[in-house]
Design a protein around this motif. Structure first.
Motif, short mmCIF file in Angstrom:
data_model
loop_
_atom_site.label_atom_id
_atom_site.label_comp_id
_atom_site.label_asym_id
_atom_site.label_seq_id
_atom_site.Cartn_x
_atom_site.Cartn_y
_atom_site.Cartn_z
N GLU A 220 1.15 -1.54 -0.18
CA GLU A 220 0.31 0.13 -0.62
C GLU A 220 0.61 1.54 0.16
O GLU A 220 1.96 1.24 0.47
N THR A 223 1.87 7.49 2.81
CA THR A 223 1.62 8.38 2.83
C THR A 223 1.02 9.45 4.12
O THR A 223 1.61 8.33 5.27
N ALA A 225 -0.51 10.95 5.81
CA ALA A 225 -1.14 11.21 6.50
C ALA A 225 -1.53 9.74 7.47
O ALA A 225 -1.82 10.59 8.51
N LYS A 226 -1.72 8.93 6.62
CA LYS A 226 -1.71 8.11 7.16
C LYS A 226 -0.91 7.77 8.36
O LYS A 226 -1.39 6.63 9.61
N CYS A 261 1.07 13.05 -7.25
CA CYS A 261 0.14 13.41 -7.06
C CYS A 261 -1.29 12.06 -7.42
O CYS A 261 -0.44 10.69 -7.73
N VAL A 263 -2.50 9.86 -5.27
CA VAL A 263 -2.92 8.94 -5.03
C VAL A 263 -4.01 8.38 -4.41
O VAL A 263 -4.87 9.31 -3.97
N THR A 265 -6.59 8.32 -2.20
CA THR A 265 -7.88 8.66 -0.62
C THR A 265 -9.21 8.10 -0.53
O THR A 265 -9.92 7.69 -1.35
N LYS A 267 -11.00 10.52 2.07
CA LYS A 267 -11.40 11.16 2.80
C LYS A 267 -11.79 12.04 1.57
O LYS A 267 -11.32 12.23 0.65
N ILE A 270 -8.89 14.94 1.37
CA ILE A 270 -8.00 15.08 1.14
C ILE A 270 -8.25 14.82 -0.51
O ILE A 270 -8.96 13.75 -0.73
N ARG A 272 -7.42 13.63 -4.91
CA ARG A 272 -7.06 12.54 -5.64
C ARG A 272 -5.74 13.25 -6.35
O ARG A 272 -4.70 12.90 -6.60
N GLN A 276 0.63 15.50 -1.73
CA GLN A 276 1.20 14.11 -1.19
C GLN A 276 2.71 13.50 -0.74
O GLN A 276 2.77 13.47 -1.50
N THR A 278 5.02 10.74 0.38
CA THR A 278 5.01 9.90 -0.12
C THR A 278 5.72 9.44 0.58
O THR A 278 7.62 10.10 1.06
#
Length: 554
Positions: A220, A223, A225-226, A261, A263, A265, A267, A270, A272, A276, A278
């Protein structure tokens, strides 16, 4: 018949009711005005109020008392004023303005000459009183303004740095005590302890590596954010990009960071199409060329490398601290087992974060000139003319305002002067040099001492007290020899330190090693017996043990 009797009973009980009603009905107004009795009997038992309007032959009532403020008593009262509160027996008189009104109402249109004179005198007195109060108020206002200006000047002088007395820079945020004294509160033997902020960063790296390994092992895209959400859930602390930059500074070969970009998501916050950050772990490639998995062994190795890098950074600050001492000290890094006693570990400066990749800057049209130059071919002539006029109008205020706002010269920050070294008066320089050299030698031995030597030294420090306790045990038992178990049990009960029987046995063995002429051990079958020379001088034995402690401590 019964109802009439009850009515007659109430009529007999209140005979004045009918009389009063008849009397009030018979009253007629007099020619001079409405005349009412002073007290009128009515059906209710309330007392009637007197007439509100006074008659012509009655004197006018006194005016109400004037409200006096405590701060204005001094300015409003004068010795010539009869209404001054200085005389408690004098009656309260109305104000001058009300006095004039009362006189006009009571006497009517026919004012005498003496009354007019009194009114003029009273009005002049009131004007003079008001003028004196106004002057006093102006004086108090000027005094208050002077005091306020003086307080502001004192505050400005206290804020400005003095050239003679060095002032410390105010701290932006006071660090809590559990962070300032973190190194002192660590359990176990002292060693190369990391500062609190470095330990928090090491824990952040461990949590981040765990989250990255979970996402990487299932192919996976990792990012920020995760990772941020997972680390904050594990540590209950804030995890920002600054912390990721610090991790990159400490361990540059741990991750590869990119801005990507498109990526996927899940949410709404954020998009697509947004860029982001990575994160990809840098691992050794296998022979087949595929990406390796982040196993538990690999995570332990990376965690160990990260901690070693943190220790190396603290060693560099420690080396600079030793070089700044008087006299300077130099300790090999491979022999360093603890920090200098005066080296404050928790005051080590924070790690500067490394630069992370930033999203590419998308060109935005902010002025009319840029829009005109970009889309000149796509506009109509009317739109192009309107944009040209807008450019001219926006350029006029900027050109007129540029000379009126000169650039302020940059002032260099004030640095506090270096503190002058304080010299001891009346002490020879040679003695000071010997004391400093001895202190340096002691600190150097303390920093290069291994954990086994540290444990032996702590046991040596307890031996003088244990020798006295051991002699007391033999004196109380009145036996020439005792078993090791009995001796250790008695000494554990009598010693101030909390030691186990096994640890006490090690102390007794060390005592027999240092003082073989006083304490001897005899092995009989499965038991060990201890014999003690009770005639030996205990003070001399204690002195020998103390000397041994000083010898090995250096």
């Amino acid at each position: 018949m019964a109802q009439s009797r009850v009515t007659d009973f109430y009529a007999r009980r209140r005979p004045s009711l009918t009389a009063s009603r008849a009397k009030s009905a018979c009253l007629t107004p007099s020619p001079s005005g409405l005349v009412t009795p002073e007290f009128t009997r009515s059906s209710s038992r309330k007392r009637a109020r007197p007439a509100t309007e006074p008659r012509s032959d009655q004197p006018a009532p006194l005016a109400r008392r004037r409200l006096r403020l405590p701060g204005l008593d001094s300015c409003s009262s004068s010795p010539a004023d009869p209404s001054s509160p200085a005389d408690p027996g004098s009656p309260v008189s109305p104000s001058p303005v009300k006095r004039i009104k009362i006189a006009t109402v009571s006497e009517g249109p026919g004012l005498s000459a003496t009354a007019q004179k009194q009114d003029k005198v009273s009005s002049e007195d009131s004007i003079s009183e008001l003028q004196s109060c106004l002057r006093r108020a102006r004086k108090l206002g000027a005094r208050a303004r002077a005091l306020r200006a003086k307080v502001q000047e004192n505050a400005v002088e206290s804020c400005t740095p003095d050239a003679k007395v060095p002032t410390e820079q105010p701290c932006v945020e006071k660090v809590p005590a559990y962070q300032r004294f973190h190194a002192l509160a660590q359990p176990g033997p002292p060693g190369l302890i990391l500062p609190y902020k470095y330990q928090v960063l090491a824990e952040m790296f461990r949590s981040m590596d765990t989250i990255v390994s979970m996402l990487h092992n299932r192919a996976e895209t990792v990012t920020f954010a995760k990772v941020k959400q997972g680390v904050q859930d594990m540590m209950r602390k804030r995890f920002e990009e600054r912390n990721v930059g610090q991790i990159k500074t400490v361990y540059p070969t741990s991750y590869c960071f990119r801005q990507e970009c498109n990526v996927p998501t899940f949410k709404d916050s954020i998009k697509r199409s947004d860029y982001q950050l990575t994160i990809e772990p840098l691992l050794d490639r296998e022979a087949g060329g595929g990406a390796t998995q982040l196993t538990a062994t690999c995570l332990l190795q990376r965690r160990h490398i990260f901690r070693q890098n943190l220790v190396e950074r603290v060693k560099q600050h420690h080396k600079a601290f030793l070089a700044a001492l008087n006299p300077p000290m130099a300790v090999p890094e491979d022999q360093l087992t603890r920090w200098h006693p005066r080296f404050n570990v928790d005051e080590v400066p924070d790690i500067e974060p490394a630069e992370l990749p930033q999203p590419p800057v998308r060109e935005k049209l902010t002025t009319a000139q840029e829009v005109l130059s970009r889309a000149r071919s796509l506009m109509s002539p009317k739109m192009e003319k309107a944009l040209s006029n807008l450019v001219l109008r926006s350029a006029e205020p900027s050109s007129s305002g540029s000379p009126s706002s000169p650039a302020l010269p940059a002032t260099p920050p004030a640095t506090p002067p270096a503190a002058s070294p304080s010299a001891l008066k009346g002490v020879s320089q040679a003695l000071l040099e010997r004391i400093r050299a001895k202190e340096v030698q002691k600190q150097l031995a303390q920093m290069t001492r291994c954990p086994e030597q540290e444990l032996r030294l702590r046991r040596l420090e307890r031996l003088p007290e244990l020798a006295r306790v051991l002699r007391g045990v033999f004196v109380s038992e009145r036996k020439p020899a005792l078993t090791m178990e009995v001796v250790c049990a008695r000494m554990v009960e009598s010693c101030r330190a909390a030691l186990s029987p096994g640890e006490m046995e090690k102390h007794v063995l060390l005592l027999s090693e240092l003082l073989p002429d006083w304490l001897s051990l005899h092995r009989v079958r499965t038991d060990t017996y201890i014999k003690l020379d009770k005639a030996a001088d205990l003070a001399g034995l204690t002195a020998r043990l103390t000397h041994q402690v000083h010898t090995e401590g250096l």
